[in-house]
Design a protein around this motif. Structure first.
Motif, short mmCIF file in Angstrom:
data_model
loop_
_atom_site.label_atom_id
_atom_site.label_comp_id
_atom_site.label_asym_id
_atom_site.label_seq_id
_atom_site.Cartn_x
_atom_site.Cartn_y
_atom_site.Cartn_z
N ASN A 5 0.85 -1.20 0.00
CA ASN A 5 0.00 0.00 0.00
C ASN A 5 0.88 1.25 0.00
O ASN A 5 1.76 1.38 0.86
CB ASN A 5 -0.89 0.04 1.25
CG ASN A 5 -2.13 -0.82 1.08
OD1 ASN A 5 -2.83 -0.72 0.08
ND2 ASN A 5 -2.40 -1.67 2.05
N VAL A 22 0.42 10.62 -4.76
CA VAL A 22 0.20 9.37 -5.49
C VAL A 22 -0.16 8.25 -4.51
O VAL A 22 0.48 8.08 -3.47
CB VAL A 22 1.48 8.97 -6.27
CG1 VAL A 22 1.45 7.51 -6.68
CG2 VAL A 22 1.64 9.87 -7.49
N SER A 23 -1.21 7.49 -4.83
CA SER A 23 -1.58 6.30 -4.05
C SER A 23 -1.61 5.09 -4.97
O SER A 23 -1.92 5.21 -6.17
CB SER A 23 -2.94 6.49 -3.38
OG SER A 23 -2.85 7.51 -2.38
N PHE A 24 -1.30 3.93 -4.40
CA PHE A 24 -1.10 2.72 -5.22
C PHE A 24 -1.32 1.50 -4.33
O PHE A 24 -0.95 1.50 -3.16
CB PHE A 24 0.34 2.75 -5.75
CG PHE A 24 0.79 1.50 -6.45
CD1 PHE A 24 0.57 1.31 -7.81
CD2 PHE A 24 1.47 0.50 -5.76
CE1 PHE A 24 1.02 0.17 -8.45
CE2 PHE A 24 1.92 -0.65 -6.39
CZ PHE A 24 1.68 -0.81 -7.75
N ARG A 25 -1.95 0.46 -4.90
CA ARG A 25 -2.15 -0.78 -4.14
C ARG A 25 -1.80 -1.95 -5.04
O ARG A 25 -2.28 -2.03 -6.17
CB ARG A 25 -3.60 -0.87 -3.68
CG ARG A 25 -3.84 -1.88 -2.58
CD ARG A 25 -5.12 -1.54 -1.83
NE ARG A 25 -6.30 -1.82 -2.61
CZ ARG A 25 -7.15 -2.81 -2.37
NH1 ARG A 25 -6.94 -3.62 -1.35
NH2 ARG A 25 -8.20 -2.99 -3.10
N LEU A 34 4.67 -0.86 -15.50
CA LEU A 34 4.79 0.54 -15.07
C LEU A 34 5.39 1.33 -16.23
O LEU A 34 6.55 1.10 -16.60
CB LEU A 34 5.67 0.62 -13.82
CG LEU A 34 5.84 1.99 -13.15
CD1 LEU A 34 4.51 2.57 -12.70
CD2 LEU A 34 6.80 1.89 -11.96
N TYR A 230 0.07 0.62 -15.14
CA TYR A 230 0.04 1.85 -14.35
C TYR A 230 0.84 2.89 -15.11
O TYR A 230 2.02 2.67 -15.40
CB TYR A 230 0.63 1.62 -12.95
CG TYR A 230 -0.39 1.15 -11.94
CD1 TYR A 230 -1.09 2.06 -11.15
CD2 TYR A 230 -0.70 -0.20 -11.82
CE1 TYR A 230 -2.04 1.62 -10.23
CE2 TYR A 230 -1.66 -0.64 -10.91
CZ TYR A 230 -2.33 0.28 -10.12
OH TYR A 230 -3.27 -0.14 -9.22
N LEU A 237 -0.24 8.72 -11.01
CA LEU A 237 -0.16 7.30 -11.37
C LEU A 237 -1.59 6.82 -11.62
O LEU A 237 -2.44 6.88 -10.72
CB LEU A 237 0.48 6.53 -10.22
CG LEU A 237 1.01 5.12 -10.47
CD1 LEU A 237 2.05 5.11 -11.58
CD2 LEU A 237 1.62 4.55 -9.20
N THR A 238 -1.88 6.37 -12.85
CA THR A 238 -3.25 5.98 -13.21
C THR A 238 -3.28 4.52 -13.65
O THR A 238 -2.42 4.06 -14.40
CB THR A 238 -3.77 6.87 -14.37
OG1 THR A 238 -3.52 8.24 -14.04
CG2 THR A 238 -5.25 6.66 -14.58
N ARG A 239 -4.30 3.79 -13.18
CA ARG A 239 -4.42 2.35 -13.41
C ARG A 239 -5.30 2.07 -14.64
O ARG A 239 -6.35 2.68 -14.81
CB ARG A 239 -5.05 1.71 -12.16
CG ARG A 239 -5.20 0.21 -12.18
CD ARG A 239 -5.81 -0.22 -10.84
NE ARG A 239 -5.81 -1.66 -10.65
CZ ARG A 239 -6.80 -2.47 -10.97
NH1 ARG A 239 -7.90 -1.96 -11.53
NH2 ARG A 239 -6.72 -3.77 -10.73
#
Length: 518
Positions: A5, A22-25, A34, A230, A237-239
Motif C-alpha cells: 500500500n 500518489v496512491s497505489f495498491r 509501469l 500503471y 499514477l493511473t491504473r
C-alpha cells in the motif's frame, strides 16, 4: 490480499516535482507494467517502495513477511565473486535457517519438556521452509537457471568482473529468480538481453504465480507478460486494465473527452465574462451579472496537461565517403584472449548493418576495434576515405559530473547558450533537465543527451551500440524514423528486431564468428 500500500506519496528533486499525492495498491498475483516517458519517475518510484529512497511525504507499507526481489543493474559485483557464488547467494537466508536448525538440534538434548515442545515447533517450521524453497536441491536449481540464461556455458567458476553488461544482467536476474520472492520488481530487464533469453524470461513471467511490477519500453515484451498498466504521467499514477495496446485506446479516448470538456468550459467562460462585462454597469441587469460572476468564481477549472516535448532527431549529413567504409583482414578481436575467429569483413557506402548475437560474444568489442578505440588481438582494420563517424556509446560514464548544458557546450564551444538549449530541447529534454547534472537523470534522458551530440555533428557513418536501451516509445519511434531517412551508412548493435528489420540492409549474426560457446 494487498501486498503493498502506497498512500499520498509526494517526492521531488530540488524544485522539480516527480510525484504529487500518489496512491497505489498491489494485489497478490497482479502482473503490472509501469510505463511513462523518460524522466517521469518510474525508477524513482521503485527506489522509494524498496526503501532505497525516502519520500518527501506519504506512506509505503508492505504486508508482513513479504520477500521483495529487485533487479538492480547497479548492484555491486566485486572481484573474487564467481557466477556460481552469486547465484547460490540467493539461498543465503536458507543457509541461515539451516544453521539455526543445527543449533536447535544441539539444544534438544538438554531441554525440559516445555522447552522441547517449543524447539520442536520451531524446528518443524524451519524444515517446512527449507523444503518449500528447495533447499536440498540448491545445486540443481542453480544449474537449471544458469543453463536457461546461457550462463552455464560461461562456467560457474568464472569471475563476475570478466563479464559483459548483458552477462552481468543475466547473473543478477538469475539470482533474483532463484530467490523466489513474493514480488518481483524488474527495471528494464530486457536491456542487454539477447532475443533467446528475452523469450525465456517471457515464458518465466507468464508462468509466474506471484506479483511483479515491470518497467519496460519494449512494448512487444510488455504486452506478452502483463495484465495491468500503471501510467506515470504529470506527477500522477493511473491504473488501466489490460495490456499496453488497450491502455493506448483508453488513454486516447480519455484525452479526447478531457479536451472536449475543456473546450466547452472555455466557451462557457468566454460567454459568462462577456455577459458580465456588458451588464455589470446597468442597474437593471447588475444582479444577473453578479450571479454570473459568482458562477465564474466558483467554477472548478478543467486543466489540460502541458504537452510533453517530443524529440526530433535529424542527423546532419557530411560529404560522401569512398566506396568502402571499412575492410578487415584476419581481424581477431578480444582483450586478454580472442573473442572471434579471424574476420574478413567489409562494409560498403550506404549499407545499414545490424549486429546481433548473444551477450558477451564481442559485438561492442567489434565496434570499438573497427573504430580503433581498442587494439585487436591480431589482424588489421582499414578505414575508408573521407569518413566522418558518429559513435553512440552504450552507457554514460558513471563518474560524469557535468550538467546537460555543460556537456553539449564542451562538445560545441561555438554554440550560444540559446543554441545549446534549443539542441537539447529538440531531443525531448525540458529546461529542468537541461540544467540538471547528467548523473541524476534517468537512463533514457542520458541517452537523449548522447544523441544530442550525435545529431549536431555532421557524419556519413553512424556506429551505434544498443541505441534503443532506456529510450521511451516516442523517442524510439523518432530515432527509427531518423535512421530510415539517414543517407549515410549505419553499423549498429541492437537486440530489438522490430526496430531495425524494415530498414537494415544486412544483419550480421556475430555468434557465427565467436570463439565462445553460446
Amino acid at each position: 490480499m494487498s501486498i503493498l500500500n502506497v498512500e499520498h506519496l509526494s517526492h521531488g528533486f530540488g524544485d522539480r516535482a516527480i510525484f504529487t499525492d500518489v496512491s497505489f495498491r498491489l494485489l497478490k498475483g497482479e502482473h503490472i507494467g509501469l510505463i511513462g516517458a523518460n524522466g517521469e519517475g518510474k525508477s524513482t518510484f521503485m527506489n522509494i517502495i524498496t526503501g532505497r529512497l525516502m519520500p518527501d511525504e506519504g506512506k509505503v507499507e508492505w504486508a508482513r513477511n513479504v520477500r521483495v526481489g529487485y533487479l538492480d543493474q547497479h548492484a555491486a559485483l566485486t572481484a573474487g565473486m564467481t557466477i556460481g557464488s552469486v547465484l547460490a547467494s540467493a539461498f543465503d537466508f536458507l543457509y541461515e535457517q539451516e544453521t539455526r536448525m543445527n543449533e536447535i538440534c544441539a539444544m534438544l538434548g538438554d531441554a525440559d519438556e516445555s522447552e522441547m515442545e517449543r524447539l520442536m515447533e520451531e524446528l518443524g517450521i524451519i524444515q517446512d521452509m527449507l523444503t518449500m524453497h528447495d533447499f536440498y536441491m540448491i545445486d540443481s536449481k542453480v544449474e537449471e537457471v544458469a543453463r536457461a540464461l546461457g550462463l552455464l556455458e560461461l562456467g560457474l567458476e568464472r569471475d563476475v568482473t570478466e563479464l559483459s553488461g548483458g552477462q552481468r544482467t543475466k547473473v543478477l536476474l538469475g539470482k533474483l529468480l532463484l530467490e523466489k520472492p513474493d514480488i518481483l520488481l524488474l527495471d528494464e530487464p530486457t536491456n542487454y538481453l539477447d532475443a533467446e533469453h528475452i523469450e525465456w524470461l517471457k515464458r518465466y513471467l507468464n508462468d509466474y504465480e506471484n506479483a511483479f511490477i515491470l518497467i519496460s519500453h519494449d512494448i512487444p515484451f510488455l504486452n506478452s507478460v502483463i495484465n495491468l498498466i500503471y501510467h506515470m504521467d504529470n506527477r500522477q499514477l493511473t491504473r488501466y486494465v489490460g495490456d499496453y495496446n488497450k491502455f493506448q485506446e483508453v488513454y486516447a479516448m480519455k484525452q479526447a473527452q478531457l479536451e472536449a470538456a475543456y473546450n466547452r468550459q472555455q466557451k462557457e467562460i468566454a460567454d459568462l465574462k462577456d455577459f458580465v462585462a456588458r451588464n455589470k454597469a446597468r442597474v437593471a441587469t447588475r444582479n444577473m451579472a453578479m450571479s454570473r460572476q459568482k458562477k465564474l468564481d466558483n467554477m472548478e477549472m478543467i486543466e489540460l496537461a502541458a504537452a510533453k516535448p517530443k524529440p526530433e532527431f535529424h542527423f546532419k549529413q557530411a560529404r560522401t565517403p569512398g566506396r568502402y567504409i571499412f575492410t578487415t583482414q584476419n581481424l581477431v578481436i578480444g582483450y586478454d584472449k580472442p573473442l572471434s575467429i579471424p574476420l574478413n569483413l567489409s562494409m560498403e557506402r550506404g549499407n545499414k548493418i545490424a549486429l546481433i548475437g548473444a551477450n558477451g560474444i564481442g559485438k561492442s568489442t567489434l565496434l570499438k576495434s573497427i573504430l580503433g578505440i581498442i587494439k585487436p588481438v591480431s589482424g588489421s582494420v582499414e578505414l575508408g576515405d573521407y569518413l566522418e563517424t558518429g559513435y553512440f556509446e552504450q552507457e554514460t560514464p558513471p563518474d560524469i559530473s557535468t550538467t546537460c548544458l555543460e556537456e553539449i557546450w564542451q562538445e560545441f564551444p561555438s554554440y550560444t547558450q540559446y543554441e545549446v538549449r534549443s539542441a537539447l530541447a529538440k531531443c525531448g529534454l525540458t529546461t529542468k533537465h537541461i540544467e540538471s547534472q547528467i548523473r541524476v537523470l534517468s537512463g533514457g534522458e542520458q541517452a537523449k543527451v548522447r544523441l544530442c551530440k550525435l545529431i549536431n555533428r555532421e557524419s556519413n557513418v553512424l556506429v551505434l551500440d544498443e541505441p534503443t536501451n532506456h529510450l521511451d516509445v516516442d523517442a524510439k519511434d523518432e530515432l527509427k524514423r531518423a535512421l530510415k531517412e539517414y543517407k549515410g551508412s549505419i553499423l549498429m548493435v541492437c537486440h530489438e528486431p522490430e526496430f531495425y528489420q524494415d530498414w537494415a540492409t544486412d544483419v550480421w549474426d556475430c555468434s557465427k564468428w565467436t570463439t565462445l560457446s553460446v
